[in-house]
Scaffold this motif. Structure first.
Motif, mmCIF file in Angstrom:
data_model
loop_
_atom_site.group_PDB
_atom_site.id
_atom_site.type_symbol
_atom_site.label_atom_id
_atom_site.label_comp_id
_atom_site.label_asym_id
_atom_site.label_seq_id
_atom_site.Cartn_x
_atom_site.Cartn_y
_atom_site.Cartn_z
ATOM 1 N N GLY A 1 6.511 29.172 -20.427
ATOM 2 C CA GLY A 1 5.653 29.791 -19.429
ATOM 3 C C GLY A 1 4.196 29.432 -19.647
ATOM 4 N N VAL A 2 3.290 30.289 -19.138
ATOM 5 C CA VAL A 2 1.860 29.982 -19.212
ATOM 6 C C VAL A 2 1.343 29.981 -20.649
ATOM 7 C CG1 VAL A 2 1.379 30.843 -16.888
ATOM 8 C CG2 VAL A 2 1.265 32.428 -18.829
ATOM 9 N N ASP A 3 2.033 30.695 -21.558
ATOM 10 C CA ASP A 3 1.586 30.727 -22.956
ATOM 11 C C ASP A 3 2.066 29.518 -23.757
ATOM 12 O OD1 ASP A 3 4.260 31.289 -23.104
ATOM 13 O OD2 ASP A 3 4.036 33.176 -24.223
ATOM 14 N N LYS A 4 2.899 28.658 -23.121
ATOM 15 C CA LYS A 4 3.406 27.427 -23.736
ATOM 16 C C LYS A 4 4.280 27.682 -24.970
ATOM 17 C CE LYS A 4 -0.504 24.707 -22.045
ATOM 18 N NZ LYS A 4 -1.614 23.792 -22.380
ATOM 19 N N GLU A 5 4.797 28.895 -25.088
ATOM 20 C CA GLU A 5 5.641 29.223 -26.231
ATOM 21 C C GLU A 5 7.058 28.717 -25.987
ATOM 22 O OE1 GLU A 5 6.309 33.041 -29.130
ATOM 23 O OE2 GLU A 5 6.512 33.411 -26.974
ATOM 24 N N SER A 6 7.569 27.894 -26.902
ATOM 25 C CA SER A 6 8.926 27.363 -26.821
ATOM 26 C C SER A 6 9.883 28.302 -27.547
ATOM 27 C CB SER A 6 8.993 25.974 -27.451
ATOM 28 O OG SER A 6 8.740 26.076 -28.850
ATOM 29 N N TRP A 7 11.191 28.088 -27.338
ATOM 30 C CA TRP A 7 12.173 28.898 -28.059
ATOM 31 C C TRP A 7 12.080 28.640 -29.569
ATOM 32 C CZ3 TRP A 7 13.857 33.098 -26.264
ATOM 33 C CH2 TRP A 7 14.233 33.252 -24.917
ATOM 34 N N GLU A 8 11.801 27.402 -29.948
ATOM 35 C CA GLU A 8 11.697 27.076 -31.369
ATOM 36 C C GLU A 8 10.563 27.867 -32.014
ATOM 37 O OE1 GLU A 8 12.010 24.900 -28.909
ATOM 38 O OE2 GLU A 8 14.069 24.244 -29.344
ATOM 39 N N LEU A 9 9.430 27.964 -31.306
ATOM 40 C CA LEU A 9 8.294 28.725 -31.823
ATOM 41 C C LEU A 9 8.606 30.219 -31.830
ATOM 42 C CD1 LEU A 9 5.407 28.414 -32.852
ATOM 43 C CD2 LEU A 9 4.608 28.662 -30.484
ATOM 44 N N PHE A 10 9.233 30.699 -30.764
ATOM 45 C CA PHE A 10 9.600 32.117 -30.674
ATOM 46 C C PHE A 10 10.529 32.504 -31.827
ATOM 47 C CE2 PHE A 10 12.154 35.697 -29.370
ATOM 48 C CZ PHE A 10 11.300 36.522 -28.632
ATOM 49 N N ASP A 11 11.497 31.650 -32.111
ATOM 50 C CA ASP A 11 12.522 31.968 -33.115
ATOM 51 C C ASP A 11 11.988 31.964 -34.544
ATOM 52 O OD1 ASP A 11 14.427 32.367 -31.196
ATOM 53 O OD2 ASP A 11 15.329 30.377 -31.374
ATOM 54 N N LYS A 12 10.830 31.357 -34.768
ATOM 55 C CA LYS A 12 10.250 31.382 -36.121
ATOM 56 C C LYS A 12 9.895 32.807 -36.538
ATOM 57 C CE LYS A 12 8.393 26.666 -36.276
ATOM 58 N NZ LYS A 12 7.167 25.835 -36.335
ATOM 59 N N ASN A 13 9.555 33.635 -35.552
ATOM 60 C CA ASN A 13 9.262 35.047 -35.808
ATOM 61 C C ASN A 13 10.075 35.921 -34.857
ATOM 62 O OD1 ASN A 13 6.933 34.825 -37.816
ATOM 63 N ND2 ASN A 13 6.166 33.593 -36.109
ATOM 64 N N LYS A 14 11.351 35.621 -34.767
ATOM 65 C CA LYS A 14 12.196 36.278 -33.767
ATOM 66 C C LYS A 14 12.191 37.793 -33.897
ATOM 67 C CE LYS A 14 16.759 36.663 -33.770
ATOM 68 N NZ LYS A 14 18.195 36.312 -33.763
ATOM 69 N N GLU A 15 12.424 38.315 -35.094
ATOM 70 C CA GLU A 15 12.507 39.758 -35.266
ATOM 71 C C GLU A 15 11.199 40.438 -34.891
ATOM 72 O OE1 GLU A 15 13.605 37.604 -37.474
ATOM 73 O OE2 GLU A 15 15.770 37.961 -37.396
ATOM 74 N N ASP A 16 10.085 39.856 -35.310
ATOM 75 C CA ASP A 16 8.783 40.436 -34.965
ATOM 76 C C ASP A 16 8.545 40.390 -33.459
ATOM 77 O OD1 ASP A 16 8.266 40.980 -37.588
ATOM 78 O OD2 ASP A 16 7.010 39.212 -37.933
ATOM 79 N N ASN A 17 8.925 39.272 -32.839
ATOM 80 C CA ASN A 17 8.728 39.144 -31.392
ATOM 81 C C ASN A 17 9.583 40.147 -30.619
ATOM 82 O OD1 ASN A 17 6.789 37.076 -31.307
ATOM 83 N ND2 ASN A 17 8.344 35.504 -31.621
ATOM 84 N N LEU A 18 10.833 40.308 -31.035
ATOM 85 C CA LEU A 18 11.710 41.266 -30.351
ATOM 86 C C LEU A 18 11.228 42.696 -30.572
ATOM 87 C CD1 LEU A 18 15.282 39.791 -31.020
ATOM 88 C CD2 LEU A 18 13.820 39.508 -29.012
ATOM 89 N N TYR A 19 10.757 42.966 -31.774
ATOM 90 C CA TYR A 19 10.226 44.307 -32.044
ATOM 91 C C TYR A 19 9.010 44.588 -31.160
ATOM 92 C CZ TYR A 19 7.921 48.200 -34.344
ATOM 93 O OH TYR A 19 7.309 49.398 -34.584
ATOM 94 N N LEU A 20 8.150 43.594 -31.024
ATOM 95 C CA LEU A 20 6.948 43.758 -30.194
ATOM 96 C C LEU A 20 7.332 44.068 -28.746
ATOM 97 C CD1 LEU A 20 3.831 43.513 -29.942
ATOM 98 C CD2 LEU A 20 4.183 41.094 -29.407
ATOM 99 N N ILE A 21 8.313 43.315 -28.210
ATOM 100 C CA ILE A 21 8.764 43.568 -26.837
ATOM 101 C C ILE A 21 9.324 44.976 -26.725
ATOM 102 C CG2 ILE A 21 10.421 42.880 -25.052
ATOM 103 C CD1 ILE A 21 10.250 40.005 -26.257
ATOM 104 N N TRP A 22 10.200 45.358 -27.660
ATOM 105 C CA TRP A 22 10.795 46.704 -27.610
ATOM 106 C C TRP A 22 9.727 47.785 -27.733
ATOM 107 C CZ3 TRP A 22 10.693 50.260 -31.737
ATOM 108 C CH2 TRP A 22 11.300 51.473 -31.438
ATOM 109 N N ASN A 23 8.820 47.608 -28.680
ATOM 110 C CA ASN A 23 7.783 48.616 -28.926
ATOM 111 C C ASN A 23 6.958 48.871 -27.674
ATOM 112 O OD1 ASN A 23 4.885 49.370 -29.875
ATOM 113 N ND2 ASN A 23 6.185 49.864 -31.636
ATOM 114 N N ARG A 24 6.571 47.785 -27.007
ATOM 115 C CA ARG A 24 5.725 47.945 -25.818
ATOM 116 C C ARG A 24 6.520 48.440 -24.612
ATOM 117 N NH1 ARG A 24 1.640 42.688 -26.374
ATOM 118 N NH2 ARG A 24 0.510 43.519 -28.185
ATOM 119 N N MET A 25 7.747 47.946 -24.462
ATOM 120 C CA MET A 25 8.556 48.398 -23.323
ATOM 121 C C MET A 25 8.908 49.874 -23.446
ATOM 122 S SD MET A 25 11.165 45.372 -22.214
ATOM 123 C CE MET A 25 11.367 46.120 -20.595
#
Length: 419
Positions: free
Chosen positions: A37-61
């Motif tokens: 998307g606009v942030d240019k984040e790839s799945w490979e980059l996302f998966d390097k910190n997958k747990e933190d990223n998923l926690y961030l989404i859950w926390n905010r949602m």
């Protein structure tokens, strides 16, 4: 991941979303598109910190503080030479949308009409084609209808009213509204506001919202106003089956009025009334053919199963000429043909996923036509052999024959009897 997360991820604050729902959404979305998307984040980059990223989404949602980013616009070429615009959300937005989509779908899918087939659990395009075939035999006339710029024109206020009607939870409306209002980032980086209409074609939640909008616009309205007709809908592609030409003309006019009520309109250049001509229906009409979901419905000669060596005229469905051409062009453009350093197994492995997809979709009605299309693969394979082994055409042809004889399952169309 933050320390102690495993002790509280099942709890919620304000919005009933649990961490496990975010994790399940990630697992589903991860299997889909790779475009960033606009942030240019790839799945490979996302998966390097997958747990933190998923926690961030859950926390905010779960706290109601999740806000989506803009949608990156890309243009996809269409068969007519024009292009259609797709919106690519960020990976985090796709996961968040999948969470809400699953929550909504579980509660509202049961409300939808049986003849709505697009992007629904246990529904498919092939089922839509089979139902259309059935109705073409039963009804003499068809309204082949195209809604102009449907995803770009969906009215936000009406969409949110529909959401509130079926789901009273305020947090659902809140997130749907935020996604509807996401600005579009153009190719030059500029941001375009939505101005109260449109949902990006390409968003995870967009097909469900489209189904909900058209459920109230057409699916529930048609049987109530015109119970004598039938319809089949796949997303914004709709076929309405009528008994007479006069009935078709009346209903088309009524549908135009209905669409105007919800700030939509038909695309007149692509909307027409079609006569389902066959051996029983021998009248004349300007249009006796229509396309739906990649298939062309039209009169075709068919061999009789009753009287030997005779044919009759049937109104049947086969892969359309335009899609036959499109598949041949895709095969011809495949870059693997230019690489003669790889092995034959690599060539087959590269092509087989696409071949399998075409055969599994079109093959159930178009075996003969599809077999001719698949011949393009064999012709290009012979040319590839010719270049790789530096031999003349006759030797390359013979080598392909021997390869197929020794390994008949190498290519999926060989294995499936389409060669």
């Amino acid at each position: 991941m933050e320390e102690g997360l495993e002790m509280n991820v099942g709890t919620t604050r304000g919005v009933p979303i649990e961490y496990r729902q975010v994790e399940a959404a990630y697992n589903k979305v991860r299997q889909g598109g790779k475009a960033a998307g606009v942030d240019k984040e790839s799945w490979e980059l996302f998966d390097k910190n997958k747990e933190d990223n998923l926690y961030l989404i859950w926390n905010r949602m779960s706290s109601g503080s999740y806000h989506p980013q803009a949608v990156r616009e890309v243009e996809i070429p269409k068969k007519d030479g024009k292009s259609r615009k797709l919106g690519i959300p960020t990976l985090k937005d796709r996961i968040a949308q999948e969470v809400v989509k699953e929550y909504m779908e579980e509660r509202i899918d049961k409300l939808f009409h049986d003849n709505s087939y697009g992007y629904r659990p246990m529904k498919s395009a092939k089922q839509a084609i089979e139902k259309t075939k059935e109705y073409c035999y039963k009804y003499n006339w068809v309204i082949d209808m195209d809604i102009a710029n449907f995803f770009d024109e969906i009215d936000h206020e009406l969409m949110l009213k529909a959401v509130e009607h079926v789901l009273p939870e305020k947090w659902v409306r809140m997130y749907v509204e935020r996604w509807l209002k996401m600005p579009i980032q153009k190719a030059d980086g500029s941001l375009i506001a939505k101005e109260g209409k449109g949902t990006p074609q390409g968003g995870v939640i967009s097909p469900l919202l489209a189904n909900l909008f058209l459920h109230y616009t057409l699916d529930a309205w048609l049987p109530r106003k015109y119970p004598e007709v039938s319809f089949v809908r796949y997303a914004d592609d709709t076929i309405i089956h009528c008994r007479t030409k006069e009935e078709a003309e009346e209903i088309l006019e009524a549908v135009q009025g209905r669409l105007a009520e919800v700030k939509l309109r038909i695309k007149e250049t692509k909307t027409k009334i079609v006569y389902c001509k066959d051996y029983r229906r021998k009248g004349k009409h300007e249009h006796v053919q229509f396309e739906f979901l990649g298939f062309s419905f039209q009169p075709r000669p068919r061999k009789s199963k009753v009287v030997e060596r005779t044919t009759f005229m049937a109104f049947t469905a086969e892969i359309s000429q335009s899609n036959q051409k499109r598949i041949r062009e895709i095969i011809a453009r495949t870059p693997i043909w230019r690489n003669t350093t790889v092995s034959i197994d690599v060539v087959a492995g590269y092509l087989n996923p696409q071949i399998r997809g075409w055969i599994n979709y079109y093959g159930f009605l178009s075996k003969n036509k599809l077999r001719r299309v698949m011949q393009k693969i064999d012709l290009l394979f012979i040319q590839w052999i010719k270049k790789k082994y530096k031999v003349r055409y006759r030797k390359a042809f013979e080598k392909r024959r021997l390869i197929k004889l020794e390994n008949p399952n190498l290519f999926y169309h060989w294995e499936s009897g389409y060669s």
